[in-house]
Design an enzyme around this catalytic site. Structure first.
Site, short mmCIF file in Angstrom:
data_model
loop_
_atom_site.label_atom_id
_atom_site.label_comp_id
_atom_site.label_asym_id
_atom_site.label_seq_id
_atom_site.Cartn_x
_atom_site.Cartn_y
_atom_site.Cartn_z
N LYS A 121 0.82 -1.21 0.00
CA LYS A 121 0.00 0.00 0.00
C LYS A 121 0.86 1.26 0.00
O LYS A 121 0.47 2.28 -0.57
CB LYS A 121 -0.92 0.01 1.22
N GLU A 143 -2.88 7.00 8.69
CA GLU A 143 -3.76 7.80 7.83
C GLU A 143 -4.73 8.55 8.72
O GLU A 143 -5.14 8.04 9.77
CB GLU A 143 -4.59 6.89 6.90
N HIS A 161 -15.27 -3.65 7.74
CA HIS A 161 -14.51 -3.06 6.62
C HIS A 161 -14.57 -3.94 5.37
O HIS A 161 -13.71 -3.85 4.50
CB HIS A 161 -13.05 -2.79 6.98
N ARG A 192 -6.63 -7.49 -9.80
CA ARG A 192 -7.33 -8.74 -10.15
C ARG A 192 -8.79 -8.42 -10.45
O ARG A 192 -9.21 -7.28 -10.31
CB ARG A 192 -7.28 -9.69 -8.95
P1 ADP Z 1 -8.20 -3.53 2.73
O1 ADP Z 1 -7.10 -3.59 1.74
O2 ADP Z 1 -7.89 -4.25 4.00
O3 ADP Z 1 -9.55 -3.85 2.15
P2 ADP Z 1 -8.64 -0.66 2.44
O4 ADP Z 1 -7.52 0.31 2.58
O5 ADP Z 1 -9.10 -0.99 1.05
O6 ADP Z 1 -8.25 -1.99 3.22
O7 ADP Z 1 -9.88 -0.16 3.29
C1 ADP Z 1 -11.03 -0.95 3.52
C2 ADP Z 1 -12.12 -0.13 4.15
O8 ADP Z 1 -11.66 0.45 5.40
C3 ADP Z 1 -12.57 1.07 3.33
O9 ADP Z 1 -13.54 0.73 2.38
C4 ADP Z 1 -13.13 1.98 4.42
O10 ADP Z 1 -14.41 1.55 4.83
C5 ADP Z 1 -12.18 1.76 5.58
N1 ADP Z 1 -11.05 2.76 5.56
C6 ADP Z 1 -9.84 2.60 5.01
N2 ADP Z 1 -9.07 3.69 5.18
C7 ADP Z 1 -9.81 4.59 5.86
C8 ADP Z 1 -9.59 5.93 6.36
N3 ADP Z 1 -8.42 6.55 6.20
N4 ADP Z 1 -10.61 6.54 7.01
C9 ADP Z 1 -11.80 5.92 7.20
N5 ADP Z 1 -12.06 4.67 6.78
C10 ADP Z 1 -11.09 4.00 6.11
#
Ligand code: ADP
Length: 500
Positions: free
Chosen positions: A118, A202, A237, A294
């Site tokens: 990431k 973040e 999530h 993917r």
């Molecule tokens: P993963 O790769 O584990 O799926 P992501 O970075 O894609 O993680 O995030 C998954 C979910 O987590 C997002 O759709 C959102 O709901 C929540 N999320 C991620 N980053 C943030 C953030 N900075 N603030 C609020 N919610 C977040």
């Protein structure tokens, strides 16, 4: 151009079947691999040939790279499609497939590697003028530095694992004094779950929407996006309901975000199908989250609104064919919603609820698509993701798609396990979803039984029944459990009782 005559699908369940269906339509022979738990699965019966690759645990079968490549060699498959999950984002697997003389139906191992981290992905996005969530794009290794960054970013913050995925490895820190203990936990969780303890910080966006863009690129440098999917209805999530298009994007914002997604893909020399994920805040500012290299679980909603077959396109791209359309040729057709039907108990914190499907009857009719990997009487194995099916409804408008989804859910008959179907109907009938006014906190905010901390099913059920009784008794004076638009919980509850 390389003609592909035979494809091995390194996956199971609905996605294995979905890939094989497109291959068959293209006149390509299909090969299944399976674990001992999946001997009688529909994907094994559908394939032209099938090879057992090991015992039930996925680490010994669907993740066994050498056994899978050996099966491809034995049967003379030219190409391997990884589906999603399992080895689909494993850089080493993509490389081994190519080294062993096969075509990997997906992007290059290099693109997978770059986007699999990431932090590397965020750096690349920032270099191409794609906005990021405020925070740090470098791994944080000591608590004092982390605290300084967190203070500067402003609480609440989110600690994330650089190698994370599937909603795992994230920790919200509300206040400065919690930072040291939360960081220690985040590092040790990341190290044990992903073999890499790097974490980063973040800003925690309070009420975000999850909006992602489907990307498609060929090996000749053409890259387009196939519009967005909104995936804000999540538990832990992780997505449960997805739709395309999003009800909040204006054509201008769609273009801006779509262009940003294409820039991310271009930056890593991307070819194949991929997804660029963003968060959108209350002020319509968007931030890059990550890129998935993917096919996505929710790809059918994009297929519905574009009329394209994404798997067919993946195969054509892997054969070296250029895309036959440009960005301007693409138009949105209607609205599509996907409900993920998991063998989970929404009354018990969405915990997996595996068992035997004693009744299993799919809905049919206009605009309804069911992608599944089970038949009536089958056991849902405990070893894998408990997804039973994806129910996709397409309509001319969002309203029509919602009405169709409710009708299809009512037609679906599943017994033997608890499922997310009733929960999905609750969402479709909820005023926040219907009006489009929702974010990633939909479940905690609006779905009461799921937010109960108890793991005891009876207790959870009792609490839900009491909640409904209160709604019925006290309709004139809405308490905290009342939600506008009547009480979908109540209807959901009744529906569930008649179904069981
Ligand atoms: P993963 O790769 O584990 O799926 P992501 O970075 O894609 O993680 O995030 C998954 C979910 O987590 C997002 O759709 C959102 O709901 C929540 N999320 C991620 N980053 C943030 C953030 N900075 N603030 C609020 N919610 C977040």
């Amino acid at each position: 151009m390389t003609d592909i005559h035979k494809i091995l699908v390194a996956n199971r369940g609905e996605i294995a079947l979905r890939v094989m269906r497109s291959a068959r339509e293209m006149g390509i022979r299909t090969v299944a691999v399976y674990s001992e738990a999946d001997r009688l699965s529909p994907h094994v019966r559908f394939a032209d040939e099938a090879y057992c690759v090991g015992p039930p645990p996925s680490s010994e079968s669907y993740l066994n790279i050498e056994r899978i490549i050996e099966a491809a060699r034995r049967c003379g498959a030219q190409a391997i499609h990884p589906g999603y999950g399992f080895l689909s984002e494993n850089e080493h697997f993509a490389r081994r497939v190519v080294e062993s003389g096969h075509i990997f139906i997906g992007p290059s191992a290099q693109s997978i590697g770059l986007m699999g981290n990431k932090l590397a992905a965020k750096k690349m996005a920032a270099d191409h003028q794609v906005p990021l969530v405020p925070g740090t794009n470098d791994p944080v290794s000591d608590i004092a530095t982390g605290q300084r960054i967190a203070r500067k970013t402003g609480y609440p913050i989110l600690l994330k694992a650089a190698a994370g995925g599937g909603g795992k490895g994230m920790r919200i820190v509300e206040r400065g004094e919690d930072f040291p203990s939360q960081m220690e936990r985040a590092v040790s969780e990341a190290a044990s779950a992903f073999g890499d303890g790097s974490v980063f910080i973040e800003k925690y966006i309070g009420r975000p929407r999850h909006i992602e863009f489907q990307i498609l690129g060929d090996m000749h440098g053409n890259i387009v996006h196939l519009f967005e999917r909104e995936c804000s209805v999540q538990r832990r999530h992780q997505k449960v309901i997805e739709e395309a298009p999003s009800s909040v994007l204006t054509p201008e914002l769609r273009k801006e975000m779509g262009d940003a997604a294409v820039r991310v893909a271009r930056a890593c020399g991307y070819y194949g199908a991929g997804t660029v994920e963003f968060l959108l805040d209350e002020n319509n500012r968007f931030y890059f989250l990550e890129m998935n290299t993917r096919l996505q679980v929710e790809h059918p909603v994009t297929e519905a609104i574009t009329g394209l077959d994404l798997v067919k396109l993946q195969i054509e791209i892997a054969q070296g064919k250029p895309l036959s359309f440009r960005q301007d040729d693409l138009t949105l057709r209607g609205h599509a919603i996907e409900a993920r039907v998991y063998a989970e108990d929404p009354f018990n914190n969405f915990l997996p609820n595996t068992g035997r499907l004693t009744t299993y009857r799919r809905p049919h009719g206009n605009g309804v698509r069911v992608d599944d990997g089970f038949e009536e009487g089958m056991e849902i194995p405990v070893y894998y993701d408990p997804l039973i099916a994806k129910l996709i409804c397409h309509g001319a408008t969002r309203q029509e798609a919602i009405a169709r989804m409710i009708r299809a859910i009512d037609e679906y008959r599943i017994s033997g396990v608890e499922t997310t179907l009733g929960f999905c109907k609750f969402v479709m009938q909820h005023e926040a979803f219907v009006s489009g006014n929702f974010d990633t906190h939909f479940v905690e905010k609006h779905f009461l039984p799921a937010s109960l901390p108890s793991n005891d099913r009876t207790e959870a059920m009792l609490a839900a029944v009491l909640a409904v009784t209160r709604v019925e008794e006290d309709a004139a004076a809405p308490g905290p459990i009342m939600i506008s638009h009547g009480s979908p919980q109540q209807k959901w509850r009744r529906n569930r009782q008649t179904r069981d």
